[in-house]
Write a protein that holds these residues in place. Structure first.
Motif, PDB file in Angstrom:
ATOM      1  N   ILE A  75      38.264  36.358  37.639  1.00  0.00           N
ATOM      2  CA  ILE A  75      39.307  37.378  37.609  1.00  0.00           C
ATOM      3  C   ILE A  75      40.614  36.725  38.033  1.00  0.00           C
ATOM      4  O   ILE A  75      40.652  35.977  39.018  1.00  0.00           O
ATOM      5  CB  ILE A  75      38.974  38.569  38.532  1.00  0.00           C
ATOM      6  CG1 ILE A  75      37.778  39.346  37.984  1.00  0.00           C
ATOM      7  CG2 ILE A  75      40.177  39.503  38.681  1.00  0.00           C
ATOM      8  CD1 ILE A  75      37.334  40.512  38.864  1.00  0.00           C
ATOM      9  N   THR A  77      44.453  36.940  39.406  1.00  0.00           N
ATOM     10  CA  THR A  77      45.395  37.760  40.175  1.00  0.00           C
ATOM     11  C   THR A  77      46.595  36.892  40.525  1.00  0.00           C
ATOM     12  O   THR A  77      46.427  35.840  41.155  1.00  0.00           O
ATOM     13  CB  THR A  77      44.764  38.296  41.468  1.00  0.00           C
ATOM     14  OG1 THR A  77      43.610  39.087  41.154  1.00  0.00           O
ATOM     15  CG2 THR A  77      45.757  39.165  42.230  1.00  0.00           C
ATOM     16  N   ASP A  82      40.840  34.719  41.455  1.00  0.00           N
ATOM     17  CA  ASP A  82      40.701  35.526  42.666  1.00  0.00           C
ATOM     18  C   ASP A  82      39.219  35.812  42.918  1.00  0.00           C
ATOM     19  O   ASP A  82      38.644  36.748  42.356  1.00  0.00           O
ATOM     20  CB  ASP A  82      41.484  36.829  42.493  1.00  0.00           C
ATOM     21  CG  ASP A  82      41.549  37.666  43.759  1.00  0.00           C
ATOM     22  OD1 ASP A  82      40.774  37.386  44.691  1.00  0.00           O
ATOM     23  OD2 ASP A  82      42.360  38.606  43.793  1.00  0.00           O
ATOM     24  N   SER A  84      37.787  36.904  45.666  1.00  0.00           N
ATOM     25  CA  SER A  84      37.557  38.152  46.404  1.00  0.00           C
ATOM     26  C   SER A  84      37.520  39.353  45.464  1.00  0.00           C
ATOM     27  O   SER A  84      36.797  40.327  45.705  1.00  0.00           O
ATOM     28  CB  SER A  84      38.635  38.349  47.463  1.00  0.00           C
ATOM     29  OG  SER A  84      39.919  38.450  46.881  1.00  0.00           O
ATOM     30  N   ALA A  85      38.278  39.302  44.351  1.00  0.00           N
ATOM     31  CA  ALA A  85      38.241  40.392  43.373  1.00  0.00           C
ATOM     32  C   ALA A  85      36.875  40.453  42.694  1.00  0.00           C
ATOM     33  O   ALA A  85      36.390  41.539  42.352  1.00  0.00           O
ATOM     34  CB  ALA A  85      39.347  40.212  42.331  1.00  0.00           C
ATOM     35  N   GLN A  88      34.412  42.304  44.891  1.00  0.00           N
ATOM     36  CA  GLN A  88      34.592  43.754  44.896  1.00  0.00           C
ATOM     37  C   GLN A  88      33.775  44.438  43.799  1.00  0.00           C
ATOM     38  O   GLN A  88      33.595  45.656  43.840  1.00  0.00           O
ATOM     39  CB  GLN A  88      36.071  44.092  44.735  1.00  0.00           C
ATOM     40  CG  GLN A  88      36.927  43.674  45.914  1.00  0.00           C
ATOM     41  CD  GLN A  88      38.400  43.953  45.691  1.00  0.00           C
ATOM     42  OE1 GLN A  88      38.757  44.790  44.863  1.00  0.00           O
ATOM     43  NE2 GLN A  88      39.253  43.239  46.407  1.00  0.00           N
ATOM     44  N   ARG A  89      33.300  43.671  42.834  1.00  0.00           N
ATOM     45  CA  ARG A  89      32.488  44.253  41.760  1.00  0.00           C
ATOM     46  C   ARG A  89      31.029  44.445  42.163  1.00  0.00           C
ATOM     47  O   ARG A  89      30.274  45.124  41.455  1.00  0.00           O
ATOM     48  CB  ARG A  89      32.520  43.338  40.522  1.00  0.00           C
ATOM     49  CG  ARG A  89      33.871  43.199  39.869  1.00  0.00           C
ATOM     50  CD  ARG A  89      34.306  44.489  39.184  1.00  0.00           C
ATOM     51  NE  ARG A  89      35.469  44.267  38.344  1.00  0.00           N
ATOM     52  CZ  ARG A  89      35.425  44.027  37.042  1.00  0.00           C
ATOM     53  NH1 ARG A  89      34.269  43.991  36.415  1.00  0.00           N
ATOM     54  NH2 ARG A  89      36.532  43.834  36.361  1.00  0.00           N
ATOM     55  N   LEU A 100      37.798  49.330  38.138  1.00  0.00           N
ATOM     56  CA  LEU A 100      38.186  47.960  38.459  1.00  0.00           C
ATOM     57  C   LEU A 100      38.288  47.106  37.195  1.00  0.00           C
ATOM     58  O   LEU A 100      39.131  46.213  37.108  1.00  0.00           O
ATOM     59  CB  LEU A 100      37.179  47.344  39.431  1.00  0.00           C
ATOM     60  CG  LEU A 100      37.162  47.936  40.837  1.00  0.00           C
ATOM     61  CD1 LEU A 100      36.008  47.349  41.650  1.00  0.00           C
ATOM     62  CD2 LEU A 100      38.480  47.674  41.547  1.00  0.00           C
ATOM     63  N   GLU A 103      41.720  47.825  35.948  1.00  0.00           N
ATOM     64  CA  GLU A 103      42.793  47.364  36.829  1.00  0.00           C
ATOM     65  C   GLU A 103      42.825  45.851  36.955  1.00  0.00           C
ATOM     66  O   GLU A 103      43.905  45.244  36.994  1.00  0.00           O
ATOM     67  CB  GLU A 103      42.617  47.991  38.216  1.00  0.00           C
ATOM     68  CG  GLU A 103      42.788  49.512  38.235  1.00  0.00           C
ATOM     69  CD  GLU A 103      42.498  50.096  39.600  1.00  0.00           C
ATOM     70  OE1 GLU A 103      42.027  49.346  40.498  1.00  0.00           O
ATOM     71  OE2 GLU A 103      42.748  51.310  39.792  1.00  0.00           O
ATOM     72  N   GLN A 104      41.664  45.225  37.062  1.00  0.00           N
ATOM     73  CA  GLN A 104      41.566  43.775  37.185  1.00  0.00           C
ATOM     74  C   GLN A 104      40.441  43.271  36.282  1.00  0.00           C
ATOM     75  O   GLN A 104      39.339  42.984  36.744  1.00  0.00           O
ATOM     76  CB  GLN A 104      41.293  43.361  38.641  1.00  0.00           C
ATOM     77  CG  GLN A 104      42.480  43.554  39.581  1.00  0.00           C
ATOM     78  CD  GLN A 104      42.200  42.962  40.940  1.00  0.00           C
ATOM     79  OE1 GLN A 104      41.307  43.413  41.660  1.00  0.00           O
ATOM     80  NE2 GLN A 104      42.966  41.934  41.316  1.00  0.00           N
ATOM     81  N   ASP A 291      39.845  32.079  50.280  1.00  0.00           N
ATOM     82  CA  ASP A 291      39.991  33.527  50.128  1.00  0.00           C
ATOM     83  C   ASP A 291      40.720  34.077  51.340  1.00  0.00           C
ATOM     84  O   ASP A 291      40.246  33.929  52.474  1.00  0.00           O
ATOM     85  CB  ASP A 291      38.625  34.223  50.017  1.00  0.00           C
ATOM     86  CG  ASP A 291      37.898  33.865  48.738  1.00  0.00           C
ATOM     87  OD1 ASP A 291      38.572  33.559  47.745  1.00  0.00           O
ATOM     88  OD2 ASP A 291      36.660  33.876  48.756  1.00  0.00           O
TER      89      ASP A 291
END
Length: 317
Positions: A75, A77, A82, A84-85, A88-89, A100, A103-104, A291
């Motif tokens: 991903i 960013t 990124d 850390s993104a 988040q998944r 998400l 958005e990303q 991160d």
């Protein structure tokens, strides 16, 4: 197929038949299985990630080809990868994951083709698998979320990737033998990480304070809180004596007193450590997998920096 770590790019002739070099990305390794419109996304730990990356699954279903692809899901960013993104998944509800994905959005960077149109390609040489993979991208005019990884036989170009792409979230370079078959579970590729030096403050140690095994390193936030940013690998013997002579055990007022850490990422075994007065600065060598100002992988302590004070070390957010 996996890779063994090297400190530098392998010399010419290290692998019979020559080598190809590819960037090593800061993402999740992913296998994409697509057959008759059905798709399964599998992590290197055999986890089902199909629901975590619906945009990749949808693109694979729409491909209209029976394939097994190996690659990395990433991903972007702010112009860099990124990690850390990606995290988040994990373990999200479908509605949250769908949001998400808009958005990303994630991208799948393909670097190998293991099966195509019913043909098992594991025994094919890397160069032939790469040629068919390139043809697949060209014939379908694939674009986002698909991406074909760059590859080169030019060692000088691979060296530039190591020095120039680290700030973009590229961890390093992978070297592959042009004649190598794909061997699942075998470490027959080579990986070379991009590394940079930095400074941090010794906040705690494992092992005896007078002769520590490893260091827990911190940096102060702008608000004055000491934040853990890295752990070192085991220290060289000579450096253990040098650092141990400069450390003082801390009292219970230390900001990390009572903090719980585990031995390794994903482990539940608690890490035993001793807090020390945060006054010694050390220089370390770390890779580009960072991160939120924290190094994910172990760093390597290089030397003490008694010429610096904690105030001289960069702050973190």
């Amino acid at each position: 197929m996996a890779a063994q770590a090297l400190a530098r790019l392998p010399a010419a002739g290290a692998v019979p038949g020559g080598m190809a070099f590819e960037p090593k990305y800061d993402g999740y390794r992913l296998l994409v299985f697509a057959h008759d419109g059905e798709v399964f996304l599998q992590s290197r730990n055999l986890w089902d990630l199909t629901g975590a990356f619906p945009e990749i699954a949808e693109a694979a279903a729409a491909l209209g080809e029976d394939v097994v692809l190996d690659g990395e899901v990433v991903i972007h960013t702010g112009g860099r990868l990124d990690f850390s993104a990606l995290q988040q998944r994990m373990n999200r509800r479908p509605a949250t994951t769908a949001r998400l994905a808009v958005e990303q959005p994630a991208h799948f960077i393909a670097f190998d083709l293991l099966e195509h149109a019913g043909s098992d390609m594991l025994t094919w040489p890397y160069a032939e698998r790469r040629a068919v993979l390139t043809s697949l991208f060209q014939s379908h005019d694939l674009h986002a979320p698909w991406q074909l990884t760059p590859a080169t036989e030019d060692r000088a170009l691979a060296e530039r990737w190591l020095t120039e792409w680290g700030g973009l979230g590229v961890e390093g370079v992978v070297a592959k033998g042009a004649h190598q078959p794909y061997q699942p579970g075998q470490r027959r590729w080579f990986k070379i990480r991009a590394r940079d030096t930095a400074e941090a403050i010794v906040g705690a140690v494992t092992g005896p304070v007078t002769r520590p095994n490893a260091l827990l390193l911190g940096r102060y936030t702008r608000g004055g809180r000491l934040r853990l940013v890295a752990r070192t690998s085991p220290l060289p013997l000579a450096l253990r004596d040098e650092i141990g002579a400069l450390l003082t055990p801390a009292d219970p007022g230390h900001p990390w007193w009572g903090m719980r850490l585990t031995v390794t990422w994903g482990s539940r075994e608690p890490l035993a450590f001793t807090c020390v007065v945060p006054e010694l600065v050390v220089e370390f060598l770390g890779d580009t997998a960072i991160d939120a100002s924290r190094w994910r992988h172990s760093v390597r302590a290089q030397r003490t920096r008694t010429d610096l004070t904690p105030r001289d070390v960069s702050t973190v957010d």
